[in-house]
Scaffold this motif. Structure first.
Motif, PDB file in Angstrom:
ATOM      1  N   ASP A  70       0.865  30.686  10.895  1.00 49.41           N
ATOM      2  CA  ASP A  70       1.358  29.392  10.392  1.00 49.41           C
ATOM      3  C   ASP A  70       0.461  28.231  10.834  1.00 49.41           C
ATOM      4  OD1 ASP A  70       4.675  30.548  11.079  1.00 49.41           O
ATOM      5  OD2 ASP A  70       3.710  30.408   9.114  1.00 49.41           O
ATOM      6  N   THR A  71      -0.504  28.514  11.657  1.00 43.15           N
ATOM      7  CA  THR A  71      -1.403  27.475  12.156  1.00 43.15           C
ATOM      8  C   THR A  71      -2.178  26.826  11.016  1.00 43.15           C
ATOM      9  OG1 THR A  71      -1.649  28.498  14.322  1.00 43.15           O
ATOM     10  CG2 THR A  71      -3.439  27.056  13.580  1.00 43.15           C
ATOM     11  N   GLY A  72      -2.288  25.504  11.068  1.00 47.09           N
ATOM     12  CA  GLY A  72      -3.049  24.777  10.067  1.00 47.09           C
ATOM     13  C   GLY A  72      -2.702  23.307  10.090  1.00 47.09           C
ATOM     14  N   VAL A  73      -3.353  22.568   9.216  1.00 46.11           N
ATOM     15  CA  VAL A  73      -3.013  21.165   9.016  1.00 46.11           C
ATOM     16  C   VAL A  73      -1.970  21.103   7.903  1.00 46.11           C
ATOM     17  CG1 VAL A  73      -3.834  18.888   8.332  1.00 46.11           C
ATOM     18  CG2 VAL A  73      -5.276  20.373   9.746  1.00 46.11           C
ATOM     19  N   TYR A  74      -0.840  20.512   8.218  1.00 45.19           N
ATOM     20  CA  TYR A  74       0.257  20.393   7.261  1.00 45.19           C
ATOM     21  C   TYR A  74       0.231  18.998   6.648  1.00 45.19           C
ATOM     22  CZ  TYR A  74       2.232  24.863   8.591  1.00 45.19           C
ATOM     23  OH  TYR A  74       2.443  26.213   8.784  1.00 45.19           O
ATOM     24  N   VAL A  75       0.237  18.977   5.330  1.00 48.23           N
ATOM     25  CA  VAL A  75       0.123  17.730   4.588  1.00 48.23           C
ATOM     26  C   VAL A  75       1.269  17.629   3.594  1.00 48.23           C
ATOM     27  CG1 VAL A  75      -1.390  16.310   3.160  1.00 48.23           C
ATOM     28  CG2 VAL A  75      -2.385  17.940   4.767  1.00 48.23           C
ATOM     29  N   CYS A  76       1.860  16.444   3.484  1.00 48.86           N
ATOM     30  CA  CYS A  76       2.881  16.252   2.456  1.00 48.86           C
ATOM     31  C   CYS A  76       2.279  15.450   1.300  1.00 48.86           C
ATOM     32  CB  CYS A  76       4.120  15.569   3.012  1.00 48.86           C
ATOM     33  SG  CYS A  76       3.904  13.871   3.585  1.00 48.86           S
ATOM     34  N   ALA A  77       2.876  15.635   0.132  1.00 47.12           N
ATOM     35  CA  ALA A  77       2.369  14.982  -1.067  1.00 47.12           C
ATOM     36  C   ALA A  77       3.531  14.643  -1.988  1.00 47.12           C
ATOM     37  CB  ALA A  77       1.380  15.891  -1.782  1.00 47.12           C
ATOM     38  N   GLN A  86       0.846  -1.189   0.000  1.00 47.40           N
ATOM     39  CA  GLN A  86       0.000   0.000   0.000  1.00 47.40           C
ATOM     40  C   GLN A  86       0.884   1.243   0.000  1.00 47.40           C
ATOM     41  OE1 GLN A  86      -2.573   0.235   3.374  1.00 47.40           O
ATOM     42  NE2 GLN A  86      -3.624   2.054   2.669  1.00 47.40           N
ATOM     43  N   LEU A  87       0.622   2.146  -0.932  1.00 45.80           N
ATOM     44  CA  LEU A  87       1.383   3.379  -1.021  1.00 45.80           C
ATOM     45  C   LEU A  87       0.857   4.352   0.017  1.00 45.80           C
ATOM     46  CD1 LEU A  87       1.385   3.842  -4.910  1.00 45.80           C
ATOM     47  CD2 LEU A  87       2.921   2.476  -3.501  1.00 45.80           C
ATOM     48  N   GLN A  88       1.755   4.894   0.838  1.00 45.48           N
ATOM     49  CA  GLN A  88       1.292   5.739   1.919  1.00 45.48           C
ATOM     50  C   GLN A  88       2.328   6.782   2.291  1.00 45.48           C
ATOM     51  OE1 GLN A  88       0.258   3.402   5.362  1.00 45.48           O
ATOM     52  NE2 GLN A  88      -1.148   4.923   6.163  1.00 45.48           N
ATOM     53  N   LEU A  89       1.844   7.966   2.645  1.00 47.53           N
ATOM     54  CA  LEU A  89       2.662   9.021   3.240  1.00 47.53           C
ATOM     55  C   LEU A  89       2.101   9.310   4.626  1.00 47.53           C
ATOM     56  CD1 LEU A  89       2.981  11.491   0.226  1.00 47.53           C
ATOM     57  CD2 LEU A  89       4.825  10.134   1.222  1.00 47.53           C
ATOM     58  N   VAL A  90       2.973   9.377   5.610  1.00 54.19           N
ATOM     59  CA  VAL A  90       2.543   9.627   6.976  1.00 54.19           C
ATOM     60  C   VAL A  90       3.333  10.794   7.544  1.00 54.19           C
ATOM     61  CG1 VAL A  90       2.303   8.685   9.291  1.00 54.19           C
ATOM     62  CG2 VAL A  90       1.942   7.212   7.309  1.00 54.19           C
ATOM     63  N   GLU A  91       2.596  11.822   7.970  1.00 56.56           N
ATOM     64  CA  GLU A  91       3.231  12.989   8.567  1.00 56.56           C
ATOM     65  C   GLU A  91       3.266  12.853  10.086  1.00 56.56           C
ATOM     66  OE1 GLU A  91       0.623  14.413   5.085  1.00 56.56           O
ATOM     67  OE2 GLU A  91       0.481  13.008   6.756  1.00 56.56           O
ATOM     68  N   SER A  92       4.250  13.477  10.679  1.00 56.45           N
ATOM     69  CA  SER A  92       4.353  13.522  12.138  1.00 56.45           C
ATOM     70  C   SER A  92       5.122  14.771  12.538  1.00 56.45           C
ATOM     71  CB  SER A  92       5.056  12.277  12.681  1.00 56.45           C
ATOM     72  OG  SER A  92       6.376  12.190  12.177  1.00 56.45           O
ATOM     73  N   GLY A  93       5.061  15.089  13.829  1.00 58.05           N
ATOM     74  CA  GLY A  93       5.842  16.208  14.354  1.00 58.05           C
ATOM     75  C   GLY A  93       5.056  17.465  14.653  1.00 58.05           C
ATOM     76  N   GLY A  94       3.768  17.465  14.338  1.00 54.69           N
ATOM     77  CA  GLY A  94       2.966  18.631  14.636  1.00 54.69           C
ATOM     78  C   GLY A  94       2.701  18.774  16.131  1.00 54.69           C
ATOM     79  N   GLN A 128      -2.243  12.221   5.388  1.00 51.97           N
ATOM     80  CA  GLN A 128      -3.428  12.624   6.139  1.00 51.97           C
ATOM     81  C   GLN A 128      -3.249  13.962   6.836  1.00 51.97           C
ATOM     82  OE1 GLN A 128      -6.497  10.942   6.221  1.00 51.97           O
ATOM     83  NE2 GLN A 128      -5.489   9.954   4.497  1.00 51.97           N
ATOM     84  N   GLY A 129      -2.011  14.335   7.075  1.00 51.62           N
ATOM     85  CA  GLY A 129      -1.756  15.637   7.677  1.00 51.62           C
ATOM     86  C   GLY A 129      -1.455  15.580   9.160  1.00 51.62           C
ATOM     87  N   THR A 130      -0.814  16.636   9.627  1.00 55.77           N
ATOM     88  CA  THR A 130      -0.521  16.793  11.050  1.00 55.77           C
ATOM     89  C   THR A 130      -0.836  18.240  11.436  1.00 55.77           C
ATOM     90  OG1 THR A 130       1.184  16.501  12.764  1.00 55.77           O
ATOM     91  CG2 THR A 130       1.945  17.344  10.643  1.00 55.77           C
ATOM     92  N   GLN A 131      -1.464  18.390  12.597  1.00 59.88           N
ATOM     93  CA  GLN A 131      -1.919  19.719  13.022  1.00 59.88           C
ATOM     94  C   GLN A 131      -0.764  20.505  13.642  1.00 59.88           C
ATOM     95  OE1 GLN A 131      -5.138  21.242  12.871  1.00 59.88           O
ATOM     96  NE2 GLN A 131      -4.005  23.045  13.577  1.00 59.88           N
ATOM     97  N   VAL A 132      -0.636  21.738  13.197  1.00 61.86           N
ATOM     98  CA  VAL A 132       0.313  22.674  13.807  1.00 61.86           C
ATOM     99  C   VAL A 132      -0.485  23.861  14.326  1.00 61.86           C
ATOM    100  CG1 VAL A 132       2.200  24.290  13.349  1.00 61.86           C
ATOM    101  CG2 VAL A 132       2.252  21.987  12.360  1.00 61.86           C
ATOM    102  N   THR A 133      -0.336  24.138  15.608  1.00 56.45           N
ATOM    103  CA  THR A 133      -1.024  25.264  16.219  1.00 56.45           C
ATOM    104  C   THR A 133       0.004  26.171  16.878  1.00 56.45           C
ATOM    105  OG1 THR A 133      -2.984  23.916  16.637  1.00 56.45           O
ATOM    106  CG2 THR A 133      -2.796  25.997  17.854  1.00 56.45           C
ATOM    107  N   PHE A 189       2.094  21.229   2.107  1.00 58.40           N
ATOM    108  CA  PHE A 189       0.981  22.148   1.961  1.00 58.40           C
ATOM    109  C   PHE A 189       0.331  22.340   3.321  1.00 58.40           C
ATOM    110  CE2 PHE A 189       0.980  22.220  -2.636  1.00 58.40           C
ATOM    111  CZ  PHE A 189       1.679  21.067  -2.933  1.00 58.40           C
ATOM    112  N   ARG A 190      -0.373  23.430   3.475  1.00 63.71           N
ATOM    113  CA  ARG A 190      -1.089  23.636   4.729  1.00 63.71           C
ATOM    114  C   ARG A 190      -2.465  24.203   4.425  1.00 63.71           C
ATOM    115  NH1 ARG A 190       2.598  28.593   7.204  1.00 63.71           N
ATOM    116  NH2 ARG A 190       1.843  30.251   5.797  1.00 63.71           N
TER     117      ARG A 190
END
Length: 122
Positions: free
Chosen positions: A90-97, A1-9, A114-119, A37-38
């Motif tokens: 800069d607050t938002g959901v950050y998503v990689c693609a 399964q092809l997948q991108l997973v973000e972390s660190g928010g 799926q994205g990671t939240q940065v507040t 992207f955010r």
């Protein structure tokens, strides 16, 4: 399964720093350009930064130039976004693609995480 997973928010105070990670599974990240992207509530998705497959080319939105740094470690199948001097805007959901071209246009990318939240807030 092809997948991108973000972390660190997370939640950080203005002026603080975070490092986001974008890890790939099921494919070789080094074969693809990666974009960050955010999206903030009520706003359109915004291209933040992108990097070529080799890491030799990078681009940034004007709003983050000098504060954010994108990098990649193809041996670890991971792309990073180092964010310094964070601001409330800069607050938002950050998503990689992943995509074929390192551009800040979201429609150029075919595989999204799926994205990671940065507040950023005091």
């Amino acid at each position: 399964q092809l997948q991108l997973v973000e972390s660190g928010g997370g939640l950080v105070q203005p002026g603080g720093s975070l490092r986001l990670s974008c890890a790939a599974s099921g494919f070789t990240l080094g074969d693809h350009a990666i974009g960050w992207f955010r999206q903030a509530p009520g706003k359109e998705r915004e291209g933040v930064s992108c990097i070529s497959s080799s890491g030799g080319g990078t681009d940034y939105a004007d709003s983050v130039k000098g504060r954010f740094t994108i990098s990649r470690d193809n041996a670890k199948n991971t792309v990073y976004l180092q964010m310094n001097s964070l601001k409330p805007e800069d607050t938002g959901v950050y998503v990689c693609a992943a995509g074929p071209r390192w551009v800040l246009r979201p429609y150029e990318y075919g595989l999204w995480g799926q994205g990671t939240q940065v507040t950023v807030s005091s």
